[in-house]
Design a protein around this motif. Structure first.
Motif, PDB file in Angstrom:
ATOM      1  N   LEU A  68     -33.614  -0.870 -31.330  1.00 38.03           N
ATOM      2  CA  LEU A  68     -33.725  -1.395 -32.691  1.00 38.03           C
ATOM      3  C   LEU A  68     -32.713  -0.715 -33.620  1.00 38.03           C
ATOM      4  N   LYS A  69     -32.494   0.575 -33.407  1.00 40.54           N
ATOM      5  CA  LYS A  69     -31.531   1.295 -34.248  1.00 40.54           C
ATOM      6  C   LYS A  69     -30.118   0.752 -34.032  1.00 40.54           C
ATOM      7  N   SER A  70     -29.773   0.551 -32.757  1.00 45.40           N
ATOM      8  CA  SER A  70     -28.457   0.013 -32.444  1.00 45.40           C
ATOM      9  C   SER A  70     -28.306  -1.411 -32.988  1.00 45.40           C
ATOM     10  N   ALA A  71     -29.386  -2.189 -32.854  1.00 47.35           N
ATOM     11  CA  ALA A  71     -29.354  -3.564 -33.381  1.00 47.35           C
ATOM     12  C   ALA A  71     -29.166  -3.551 -34.891  1.00 47.35           C
ATOM     13  N   ALA A  72     -29.822  -2.604 -35.578  1.00 40.38           N
ATOM     14  CA  ALA A  72     -29.704  -2.524 -37.039  1.00 40.38           C
ATOM     15  C   ALA A  72     -28.273  -2.227 -37.453  1.00 40.38           C
ATOM     16  N   SER A  73     -27.614  -1.320 -36.722  1.00 39.99           N
ATOM     17  CA  SER A  73     -26.236  -0.960 -37.045  1.00 39.99           C
ATOM     18  C   SER A  73     -25.303  -2.167 -36.885  1.00 39.99           C
ATOM     19  N   ALA A  74     -25.483  -2.909 -35.767  1.00 36.26           N
ATOM     20  CA  ALA A  74     -24.666  -4.106 -35.561  1.00 36.26           C
ATOM     21  C   ALA A  74     -25.020  -5.172 -36.586  1.00 36.26           C
ATOM     22  N   ALA A  75     -26.326  -5.281 -36.886  1.00 38.96           N
ATOM     23  CA  ALA A  75     -26.781  -6.304 -37.846  1.00 38.96           C
ATOM     24  C   ALA A  75     -26.173  -6.075 -39.224  1.00 38.96           C
ATOM     25  N   GLN A  76     -25.990  -4.804 -39.601  1.00 35.45           N
ATOM     26  CA  GLN A  76     -25.409  -4.516 -40.924  1.00 35.45           C
ATOM     27  C   GLN A  76     -24.011  -5.113 -41.027  1.00 35.45           C
ATOM     28  N   LYS A  77     -23.225  -4.949 -39.975  1.00 36.59           N
ATOM     29  CA  LYS A  77     -21.850  -5.465 -40.010  1.00 36.59           C
ATOM     30  C   LYS A  77     -21.836  -6.992 -39.963  1.00 36.59           C
ATOM     31  N   VAL A  78     -22.712  -7.568 -39.154  1.00 34.98           N
ATOM     32  CA  VAL A  78     -22.765  -9.024 -39.057  1.00 34.98           C
ATOM     33  C   VAL A  78     -23.223  -9.627 -40.388  1.00 34.98           C
ATOM     34  N   ALA A  79     -24.291  -9.067 -40.941  1.00 37.06           N
ATOM     35  CA  ALA A  79     -24.829  -9.593 -42.198  1.00 37.06           C
ATOM     36  C   ALA A  79     -23.808  -9.452 -43.329  1.00 37.06           C
ATOM     37  N   THR A  80     -23.104  -8.317 -43.352  1.00 38.89           N
ATOM     38  CA  THR A  80     -22.091  -8.106 -44.395  1.00 38.89           C
ATOM     39  C   THR A  80     -20.953  -9.111 -44.256  1.00 38.89           C
TER      40      THR A  80
END
Lengths: 284, 364, 233
Positions: free
Chosen positions: B227-239
């Motif tokens: 989940l932590k790794s997904a959150a980090s990737a999600a931040q870049k995708v969402a941005t």
């Protein structure tokens, strides 16, 4: 006979001023600017910075003074980015919000084109704290906050400050090495001087407030400042000498050159008007 | 004696009745500045008592009071320009442009704010979720709260997120264009699939007749890490999705196409006016005017660039000397007077000794 | 330069194109007052107003006031539990919010006096802050004004300091009205010298003002020549 010298039509003045500015711009004339001791002091202060603490950049200008303040802020940001010194953008002027986002993005994009393989990332190399309403109450609140991440809570994109890598070790004003403040607004610069005590203070002013900024430079309340666009032009020269790979990006130089021609035209008109007065009196 | 005291008391009550507004206003004005005055004159710590303990909250409260006035501008604009449009009075098209510009900017910037909030919430939710498996385990061990359904709920959430991404919806959809965000999108998908698999296994472990706590703890840690790794990737995708959204681009169009150029152009008209004003009004008729002229010429010519325009190479040094040793002390003398006068006026305003420029004239 | 690698009618293209149109619309005022200029002037005011409102909401009111007050920063886990309990201290925000709403009383003729309360509060806190601000700003200026009139080994610095102190004292005497001045007296003459020195300062201001205004024009013409015109060739 000489009274016409005092009655030149205003539209002729407008045309001559516009032509005097446009011609050097069209032919891309960029002359080496006059040296500025105050910009030298600004440059030295930034050169002495070491990584570790961050710099706070307050861009308190709007569209009305962007001609002078934007190149100043751009050059300062470029210098910090080249030295890999992290910084936070902030403003107490609502109309400055777009610049807080655009300036670092534009400079980072330009540097990445110049140096392929190197990256500057939001959150790691810079952050945008956005517009803070309240003027002096916001400034003194930030200065006195024990933990500014708790006081400010989020950045301009609503990201909690503790989630941004740049703010990991930044709690209070003690973790800010330098404040850079760019403005043409009356009162805003004074508010920062009054309520944000501690870090070294560098200023970027419009030409109108140069004499005022000198009184603070004299008393060492500011360690260096840009004297309008002329200061920015001299700083650009120093930056190009320090970083030769910088190339030919020279907005401040171009504007300063055009400005100089405009000065000569205005001075010529002042002399013309006084010549008309002088010769008119003699005739009487 | 008693009669005089009664008369005085009646007079006081009468005074209060007729001047209660002034008294209340003066009292609130004084309270407004009292804390900051004390904060300046008192030391930060007095024994055990730390004076500035609630400074952040007080500062924020004062900022909130001022920020509440943002609606006043809209109301006044609507009153003036709205009535001009409704009555189609002279210049109503300009009023329409003003209100149109304002509402379009409000709509676009407001939509951008909502998008920004959704974008941050999407990855922030995943970032906070990484603490959830640990919390579930702790509750299971200490409070015997059943854990399987809770982990299954997490698994369903991950599944819904993957479905949304597959349907190209939401802030975590595949970004268009940017290469780096495309890589992060693949990482996000992989991490979410892994998190879903971990959640399934973890739920099965919790449902077992004799749950293996060591295995449950290990699976919980692996789930948190995914989940932590997904959150980090999600931040870049969402941005990336947020920056490429149409609303964001329209906002930039309004900023760069209208807001900046119009503001800068309005102020640049001053260049023409000052040239005309300098020509028409700057006449050297006295010694003072001559001194002023010389100073102005030195300052202007002192920053002319090198080259064919250079009048004299000592001019920049002359300019600096003039600014440091003539202009600075003269302006400083004016500044001293203005600063003391400003402080005196501030004290008078604080103590309500000065009639407020914004008073309505009905003070009773 | 604009135009290189920029697709026609892309967002970037429209930004520059509309920017040039806006600039030319404002410059048309130099010829004479016209409806084209008025239209864009009002458009600018509207956009700036809208922008200012959203900036205040986006950067302050929403993240630091409304979001924690409404509990919108609390996370609901998939099982329905909250990430953290609601902090009831945020309800205290209602006090300054209610007080700040008194601003709108100014719209009522009968209750407009209530707006004076909040205006008075703003003036009050500014007055309280003025103590700290004035002394912090003023004292270093005062200390810097005491300069040695003789610096051993540096005639230039000694002369500069003499001029500095002379200018400062004569300018301050100019604004000193406590005692009556006799024409031709020392105070009057000193005040006269101060006036000349201040004219030097105002001359510097005048020269600087011309520079500032011209810079604004140069920037706009730079945009029109190097970015807007470049769209068409």
């Amino acid at each position: 006979m000489f009274s016409f010298l005092e009655r030149v039509d205003r539209r002729i003045i407008y045309i001559l001023v516009a032509v005097s500015v446009a011609v050097p711009l069209i032919f891309n004339v960029s002359l080496r600017p006059a040296p500025m001791a105050t910009a030298d002091a600004f440059f030295t202060a930034v050169e002495r910075l070491e990584p570790g603490k961050i710099v706070l950049i307050s861009a308190d200008f709007g569209p009305g003074t962007l001609a002078e303040n934007r190149p100043q802020a751009e050059l300062a940001i470029e210098h910090l980015m080249r030295k890999r010194i992290g910084f936070a953008m902030i403003s107490v002027y609502a109309l400055a919000s777009p610049f807080l986002r655009q300036l670092p993005e534009d400079v980072a994009a330009r540097l990445e084109r110049e140096m392929p393989g190197q990256k500057w990332e939001y959150g790691k190399d810079w952050i945008n704290l956005g517009f803070q309403p309240g003027g002096m109450i916001a400034i003194q609140g930030i200065a006195k906050a024990e933990d500014m991440r708790v006081f400010l809570k989020t950045d301009a994109n609503n990201i909690p400050l503790e989630d941004l890598p740049l703010m990991k070790d930044v709690k209070s004003i003690k973790d800010i090495s330098l404040l850079m403040q760019f403005t043409g607004l009356l009162g805003v610069f004074n508010a920062w001087v009054q309520y944000f005590q501690g870090p070294l203070f560098l200023h970027g002013c419009t030409s109108v407030t140069i004499p005022e900024a000198f009184i603070y430079f004299s008393s060492k309340q500011i360690a260096g400042f840009f004297e309008g666009i002329a200061g920015a032009a001299w700083y650009e020269v120093m930056l190009s000498e320090r970083f030769p790979q910088r190339g030919s990006y020279n907005v401040a130089l171009r504007v300063n050159t055009g400005l100089s021609f405009a000065h000569l035209v205005v001075l010529a008109f002042i002399v013309l008007g006084n010549a008309g007065l002088l010769f008119g009196r003699r005739k009487e | 004696m008693g009669g005089k005291a009664s008369l005085a008391a009646l007079g006081g009550v009468g005074f209060l009745r007729t001047h209660y507004r002034q008294i209340i206003t003066a009292g609130i004005t004084f309270i407004g500045g009292f804390y900051f005055f004390l904060e300046f004159i008192l030391p930060a710590q007095i024994g055990e008592f730390k004076f500035g303990k609630y400074h952040d909250q007080i500062s924020t409260g004062v900022m909130v009071v001022g920020a509440m006035a943002i609606g006043l501008g809209i109301i006044n604009i609507l009153r003036i320009h709205g009535s001009a449009i409704l009555k189609t009075s002279r210049g109503w098209m300009n009023s329409l442009a003003l209100l149109g510009g304002m509402f379009i900017m409000l709509a676009v910037a407001g939509s951008d704010l909502i998008n920004s909030e959704k974008s941050v919430s999407s990855w922030k939710y995943l970032a906070n979720l990484q603490t959830f498996p640990g919390k579930v385990l702790e509750d299971f061990q200490t409070k015997s709260i059943p854990a399987a359904e809770r982990i299954e709920a997490l698994g369903r959430f991950v599944g819904q997120t993957l479905d949304q991404i597959a349907a190209n919806q939401g802030p975590l959809r595949r970004p268009s264009g940017a290469d780096k965000a495309g890589v992060e999108f693949s990482v996000l998908n992989a991490d979410l699939l892994q998190a879903g698999a971990h959640a399934l296994l973890l739920a099965q472990e919790y449902r077992a007749a004799a749950p293996d706590l060591a295995r449950i703890a290990a699976l919980s840690r692996e789930l948190s890490a995914s989940l932590k790794s997904a959150a980090s990737a999600a931040q870049k995708v969402a941005t990336a999705n947020y920056e490429n959204a149409v609303v964001r681009r329209v906002q930039r169009l309004l900023e760069n196409g209208f807001f900046f150029p119009l503001g800068a152009a309005m102020f640049s008209l001053l260049a023409f006016y000052i040239a005309t004003a300098a020509y028409r009004s700057f006449r050297v008729r006295s010694l003072e005017a001559l001194i002023m002229m010389i100073a102005a010429v030195v300052v202007m010519l002192g920053q002319i660039p090198h080259g064919p325009l250079y009048v004299w190479d000592k001019l920049p040094a002359m300019r600096l000397w003039l600014l440091q040793n003539l202009s600075t002390p003269a302006f400083r003398a004016v500044y001293f007077g203005a600063a003391i006068a400003g402080l005196a006026m501030s004290v008078r305003m604080w103590l309500s000794l000065e009639r407020s420029p914004l008073s309505t004239g009905d003070d009773k | 330069m604009a135009g290189e690698g920029m697709a026609f009618f892309s967002f970037a293209w429209w930004e520059i194109f509309l920017g040039g149109i806006s600039t030319l619309a404002v410059f048309s005022f130099l010829y004479r007052e016209n409806p084209f200029y008025r239209f864009f002037e009002h458009l600018y005011i509207g956009i700036a107003t809208g922008w200012g409102i959203i900036a205040a909401v986006r950067n302050f009111l929403w993240p630091r006031v409304f979001k924690p007050l409404l509990g919108a920063d609390l996370m609901v886990f998939p099982d329905g539990s909250l990430s953290q309990p609601y902090n009831q201290a945020y309800l205290l925000f209602l006090l300054p919010m209610s007080f700040g709403l008194l601003y709108y009383a100014i719209l009522s003729k009968r209750h407009s006096w209530l707006a004076q309360l909040v205006i008075g509060f703003e003036l009050g806190y500014a007055g309280g802050l003025a103590f700290k601000g004035t002394f912090i700003e003023l004292l270093p200026q005062l200390f810097d004004s005491f300069r040695p009139l003789y610096v051993p080994g540096s005639a230039a610095e000694s002369l500069a300091n003499i001029v500095f102190v002379l200018t400062l004292t004569s300018s301050m005497v100019y604004f000193f009205f406590t005692f009556k001045r006799t024409p031709g007296g020392i105070v009057s003459r000193c005040s006269g010298v101060g006036r000349w020195m201040m004219m030097g300062c105002f001359g510097a201001f005048f020269g600087s003002t011309i520079m500032a205004r011209m810079a604004l024009l140069v920037e706009r013409l730079d945009f029109l020549i190097h970015q807007w015109a470049a769209l068409f060739y």
